[in-house]
Scaffold this active site. Structure first.
Site, PDB file in Angstrom:
ATOM      1  N   LYS A 183       0.779  -1.163   0.058  1.00  0.00           N
ATOM      2  CA  LYS A 183      -0.148  -0.140  -0.037  1.00  0.00           C
ATOM      3  C   LYS A 183       0.935   1.278  -0.025  1.00  0.00           C
ATOM      4  CE  LYS A 183      -1.872   2.907   2.561  1.00  0.00           C
ATOM      5  NZ  LYS A 183      -1.637   4.040   1.898  1.00  0.00           N
ATOM      6  N   GLY A 236       7.161   5.007   7.994  1.00  0.00           N
ATOM      7  CA  GLY A 236       6.367   6.210   8.024  1.00  0.00           C
ATOM      8  C   GLY A 236       6.539   7.025   9.337  1.00  0.00           C
ATOM      9  N   SER A 237       5.655   7.534   9.881  1.00  0.00           N
ATOM     10  CA  SER A 237       5.854   8.299  11.175  1.00  0.00           C
ATOM     11  C   SER A 237       5.880   7.616  12.345  1.00  0.00           C
ATOM     12  CB  SER A 237       4.509   9.248  11.090  1.00  0.00           C
ATOM     13  OG  SER A 237       3.230   8.943  11.318  1.00  0.00           O
ATOM     14  N   THR A 238       6.446   7.902  13.548  1.00  0.00           N
ATOM     15  CA  THR A 238       6.349   7.129  14.546  1.00  0.00           C
ATOM     16  C   THR A 238       5.025   6.908  15.281  1.00  0.00           C
ATOM     17  OG1 THR A 238       8.688   7.819  15.118  1.00  0.00           O
ATOM     18  CG2 THR A 238       7.235   7.380  17.084  1.00  0.00           C
ATOM     19  N   ARG A 239       4.133   7.905  14.999  1.00  0.00           N
ATOM     20  CA  ARG A 239       2.675   7.967  15.280  1.00  0.00           C
ATOM     21  C   ARG A 239       2.026   6.729  14.605  1.00  0.00           C
ATOM     22  NH1 ARG A 239      -2.195   9.291  13.580  1.00  0.00           N
ATOM     23  NH2 ARG A 239      -1.145  10.127  11.702  1.00  0.00           N
ATOM     24  N   GLY A 241       3.733   4.257  13.192  1.00  0.00           N
ATOM     25  CA  GLY A 241       4.047   3.164  13.431  1.00  0.00           C
ATOM     26  C   GLY A 241       3.879   2.318  14.870  1.00  0.00           C
ATOM     27  N   GLU A 259      10.157   1.295  10.307  1.00  0.00           N
ATOM     28  CA  GLU A 259      11.190   2.255  10.233  1.00  0.00           C
ATOM     29  C   GLU A 259      10.451   3.614  10.366  1.00  0.00           C
ATOM     30  OE1 GLU A 259      14.282   1.529   9.411  1.00  0.00           O
ATOM     31  OE2 GLU A 259      14.005  -0.559   8.966  1.00  0.00           O
ATOM     32  N   CYS A 294      14.002  10.886   6.440  1.00  0.00           N
ATOM     33  CA  CYS A 294      13.849  10.625   7.519  1.00  0.00           C
ATOM     34  C   CYS A 294      15.190  10.960   8.329  1.00  0.00           C
ATOM     35  CB  CYS A 294      13.503   9.214   7.786  1.00  0.00           C
ATOM     36  SG  CYS A 294      14.602   8.020   7.000  1.00  0.00           S
ATOM     37  N   GLU A 393       9.940  16.024  14.704  1.00  0.00           N
ATOM     38  CA  GLU A 393      10.502  15.976  13.257  1.00  0.00           C
ATOM     39  C   GLU A 393       9.669  16.948  12.506  1.00  0.00           C
ATOM     40  OE1 GLU A 393       9.420  12.334  11.262  1.00  0.00           O
ATOM     41  OE2 GLU A 393      11.560  12.190  10.360  1.00  0.00           O
TER      42      GLU A 393
HETATM   43  P1  NAD Z   1       2.602   8.450   7.842  1.00  0.00           P
HETATM   44  O1  NAD Z   1       3.109   7.736   8.942  1.00  0.00           O
HETATM   45  O2  NAD Z   1       1.673   9.395   7.773  1.00  0.00           O
HETATM   46  O3  NAD Z   1       2.167   7.418   6.687  1.00  0.00           O
HETATM   47  C1  NAD Z   1       2.974   6.414   6.070  1.00  0.00           C
HETATM   48  C2  NAD Z   1       2.255   5.509   5.557  1.00  0.00           C
HETATM   49  O4  NAD Z   1       1.096   4.783   6.442  1.00  0.00           O
HETATM   50  C3  NAD Z   1       1.275   5.946   4.442  1.00  0.00           C
HETATM   51  O5  NAD Z   1       0.932   5.016   3.338  1.00  0.00           O
HETATM   52  C4  NAD Z   1      -0.083   6.147   5.209  1.00  0.00           C
HETATM   53  O6  NAD Z   1      -1.443   5.891   4.162  1.00  0.00           O
HETATM   54  C5  NAD Z   1      -0.067   5.024   6.051  1.00  0.00           C
HETATM   55  N1  NAD Z   1      -0.924   5.290   7.169  1.00  0.00           N
HETATM   56  C6  NAD Z   1      -1.555   6.237   7.742  1.00  0.00           C
HETATM   57  N2  NAD Z   1      -2.440   5.873   8.711  1.00  0.00           N
HETATM   58  C7  NAD Z   1      -2.512   4.753   8.856  1.00  0.00           C
HETATM   59  C8  NAD Z   1      -3.072   3.616   9.602  1.00  0.00           C
HETATM   60  N3  NAD Z   1      -3.843   4.417  10.450  1.00  0.00           N
HETATM   61  N4  NAD Z   1      -3.023   2.371   9.466  1.00  0.00           N
HETATM   62  C9  NAD Z   1      -2.085   2.104   8.509  1.00  0.00           C
HETATM   63  N5  NAD Z   1      -1.421   2.767   7.585  1.00  0.00           N
HETATM   64  C10 NAD Z   1      -1.628   3.999   7.639  1.00  0.00           C
HETATM   65  O7  NAD Z   1       4.044   9.090   7.323  1.00  0.00           O
HETATM   66  P2  NAD Z   1       4.291  10.059   5.987  1.00  0.00           P
HETATM   67  O8  NAD Z   1       3.962  11.493   6.179  1.00  0.00           O
HETATM   68  O9  NAD Z   1       3.771   9.334   4.824  1.00  0.00           O
HETATM   69  O10 NAD Z   1       5.879   9.754   6.007  1.00  0.00           O
HETATM   70  C11 NAD Z   1       6.839  10.597   6.697  1.00  0.00           C
HETATM   71  C12 NAD Z   1       7.350   9.785   7.828  1.00  0.00           C
HETATM   72  O11 NAD Z   1       8.080   8.614   7.374  1.00  0.00           O
HETATM   73  C13 NAD Z   1       8.396  10.500   8.697  1.00  0.00           C
HETATM   74  O12 NAD Z   1       8.210  10.582  10.153  1.00  0.00           O
HETATM   75  C14 NAD Z   1       9.799   9.890   8.153  1.00  0.00           C
HETATM   76  O13 NAD Z   1      10.750  10.093   9.115  1.00  0.00           O
HETATM   77  C15 NAD Z   1       9.239   8.486   7.834  1.00  0.00           C
HETATM   78  N6  NAD Z   1      10.370   8.048   7.152  1.00  0.00           N
HETATM   79  C16 NAD Z   1      11.100   6.946   7.865  1.00  0.00           C
HETATM   80  C17 NAD Z   1      12.134   6.503   7.304  1.00  0.00           C
HETATM   81  C18 NAD Z   1      12.832   5.384   8.025  1.00  0.00           C
HETATM   82  O14 NAD Z   1      13.662   4.428   7.098  1.00  0.00           O
HETATM   83  N7  NAD Z   1      13.241   5.420   9.062  1.00  0.00           N
HETATM   84  C19 NAD Z   1      12.235   6.380   5.736  1.00  0.00           C
HETATM   85  C20 NAD Z   1      11.282   7.487   5.000  1.00  0.00           C
HETATM   86  C21 NAD Z   1      10.343   8.149   5.827  1.00  0.00           C
END
Ligand code: NAD
Length: 493
Positions: A183, A236-239, A241, A259, A294, A393
């Site tokens: 996804k 994605g975000s820590t929230r 995650g 991650e 990130c 962040e």
């Molecule tokens: P996000 O957490 O908002 O979204 C990430 C993904 O999760 C998207 O596909 C989104 O649709 C999905 N998502 C959102 N809510 C969800 C839920 N309730 N259930 C399941 N899936 C859900 O993050 P973002 O804004 O897309 O990305 C930015 C974040 O990603 C930053 O915090 C960045 O640091 C992190 N990031 C980390 C790495 C790493 O390797 N550590 C790499 C790239 C980005």
């Protein structure tokens, strides 16, 4: 956008069981370009029924071993072909990535396309070179320790490096023989869908690699909660995650790998061996990808005695990073991904000012292309670790500059964060470099550079930057189960 630009043909439908399909509900959402605000296409708005269909296709493909059952050398050939197709479609993929999420087209091609192809090729090449183990047991028995694919892998990725983030997960997962349901982010779904087409063309059988676009709560959650998904790999975000781990526990205890975010400290001691290089890395790395990385070194700690000289050089570089049309091949800083992210970044800039940080450069939204989402490269001095812009962040082109007096002080400040993704230390003293690198709580520490990166090394964080590692052979640990098989041996002698 230039009037002469020929747009690629976008197909926003999901990719399930080797076919393009609309969402079961028929719902779509607009895919809006942050370059100029235009609607690029409409994308299938995936939800639980679509995730169910994709998981079922993936499960069937896994159970009948149409992929896992192929000889490793055959999987290798197909994955290498997949990588070659990514490279061959590089111009189209790069243009799509730029239009979809705003990064400069020269990096979309030179970094994103190349890294994606390289990642897929590297894991493909590894397939027939990784051996299992035999344990040192007595002669009366043989114990085989084998790696087996975990089964159906759900992958959820963000929008900042849409193809690379996907490749870091799908490549090792597919190489290990799993089936995948990906996804992509609702903010950048287009290249993932194209990757699925290329995978099929390369010979990955239908059902093995499926892509369901959609919003997080509507399509991501059903994937993370699905009882027939064996592993969920999330970036994605820590929230979010944290929610992924909860959903894994609430459902079938699927393996969950996350991650997550970062607030990486970049520490420059007065005995830094090359101040120009340190300035170049500090400025270039925070503004690369519009600060939407990130691992961006967003907290810059400069030893008090050289801070003035350092900042003078840093400010002289800022004009090189003014945002411009990302479709122009000379542009180095493009558009933020959307207006939501633009507003988030602007809110953080306002909070920096309100909490007493000193704005040295930037701080404004600008409009090099009408209708697009652009923010100036921004530098704050006089930042304290307790300020919001030092703690949270931002995910935008905003650098917070802090100072310190000695190694113990800066290690304490650097580690005072919920995150632990990356860090850097600049010094010509080998003892200081090694001691500080050891003391920093981060998954990767750079010494006297910030830009080395390679598929051969693990990438991931300590603390709330996540669990697990992408890249390197260690990634196979996430997508395989370890099995022990005991075989009784009766000696014929
Ligand atoms: P996000 O957490 O908002 O979204 C990430 C993904 O999760 C998207 O596909 C989104 O649709 C999905 N998502 C959102 N809510 C969800 C839920 N309730 N259930 C399941 N899936 C859900 O993050 P973002 O804004 O897309 O990305 C930015 C974040 O990603 C930053 O915090 C960045 O640091 C992190 N990031 C980390 C790495 C790493 O390797 N550590 C790499 C790239 C980005």
């Amino acid at each position: 956008m230039t009037a002469t630009l020929t747009l690629p043909t976008f197909d926003g439908r999901a990719f399930i069981n080797g076919q393009r399909v609309a969402a079961r509900s028929g719902a779509v959402f607009d895919c809006i370009s942050p370059v100029d605000g235009r609607v690029l296409t409409q994308v299938a708005r995936g939800a639980e029924a679509d995730i169910d269909a994709a998981v079922q296709a993936a499960r069937t493909a896994f159970e009948d071993r149409r992929w896992a059952g192929k000889a490793p050398a055959v999987r290798k050939r197909i994955l290498i072909k997949f990588a070659e197709l990514v490279q061959a479609h590089g111009d189209e993929l790069a243009l799509t990535e730029t239009l979809d999420m705003g990064k400069p087209v020269k990096y979309a091609k030179g970094v994103d396309v190349n890294s994606t192809a390289n990642c897929i090729r590297w894991y493909g090449e590894a397939v027939d070179k990784v051996y299992d183990e035999i344990a040192p047991t007595p002669d009366t028995a043989l114990a085989l320790i084998t790696r087996e694919p975990v089964g159906v892998v759900g992958v959820i990725v963000p929008w900042n490096y849409p193809m690379i983030m996907a490749a870091w997960k799908i490549a090792p997962a597919l190489a290990a023989g799993n089936s995948v349901v990906l996804k992509p982010s609702e903010k950048s779904p287009l290249t993932a869908l194209k990757l699925a087409e290329l995978a099929l063309e390369a010979g990955i059988p239908p059902g093995v690699f499926n892509v369901v676009p959609g919003f997080g709560p509507e399509a991501g959650s059903p994937l993370a909660l699905h009882m027939d998904v064996d592993c969920i790999a999330f970036t994605g975000s820590t929230r979010v995650g944290k929610q992924i781990h909860v959903m894994a526990g609430q459902s079938n205890l699927k393996r969950a790998w996350t991650e997550l975010g970062g607030k990486s400290p970049n520490i420059v001691f007065a005995d830094c061996p090359d101040l120009d290089r340190a300035v170049d890395a500090a400025v270039g790395s925070i503004f690369f990808n519009q600060g939407e990385s990130c691992n961006a070194p967003s907290r810059l700690f400069v030893e008090a005695s050289i801070k003035e000289a350092f900042l003078e050089k840093a400010l002289a570089m800022v004009p090189n990073y003014q945002p411009a049309n990302p479709l122009d091949k000379n542009t180095v800083m493009g558009a933020l991904v959307d207006t939501t992210q633009l507003n988030t970044v602007m809110r953080y800039i306002e909070s920096g000012k309100a909490e007493g940080a000193q704005l040295l450069a930037g701080g404004e939204a600008v409009h090099p292309v009408a209708g697009g989402c652009y923010v100036q490269p921004t530098i704050f001095d006089g930042v304290h670790n307790t300020m919001t812009i030092a703690r949270e962040e931002i995910f935008g082109p905003v650098l917070s500059v802090l100072s310190f007096t000695d190694a113990a002080d800066v290690v304490k400040q650097a580690n005072s964060s919920i995150y632990g993704l990356q860090a850097a230390v600049w010094t010509r003293d080998i003892n200081k470099a090694h001691g500080v690198a050891r003391a920093l709580r981060a998954g990767t520490v750079h010494v006297n550079q910030y830009d080395e990166d390679d598929i051969t090394v693990p990438f991931g964080g300590f603390k709330q930057s996540g669990v697990g590692r992408d890249k390197s052979l260690h990634a196979f640990d996430k997508y395989t189960e370890t099995k022990t098989t005991w075989i009784r041996l009766d000696s014929p002698l």
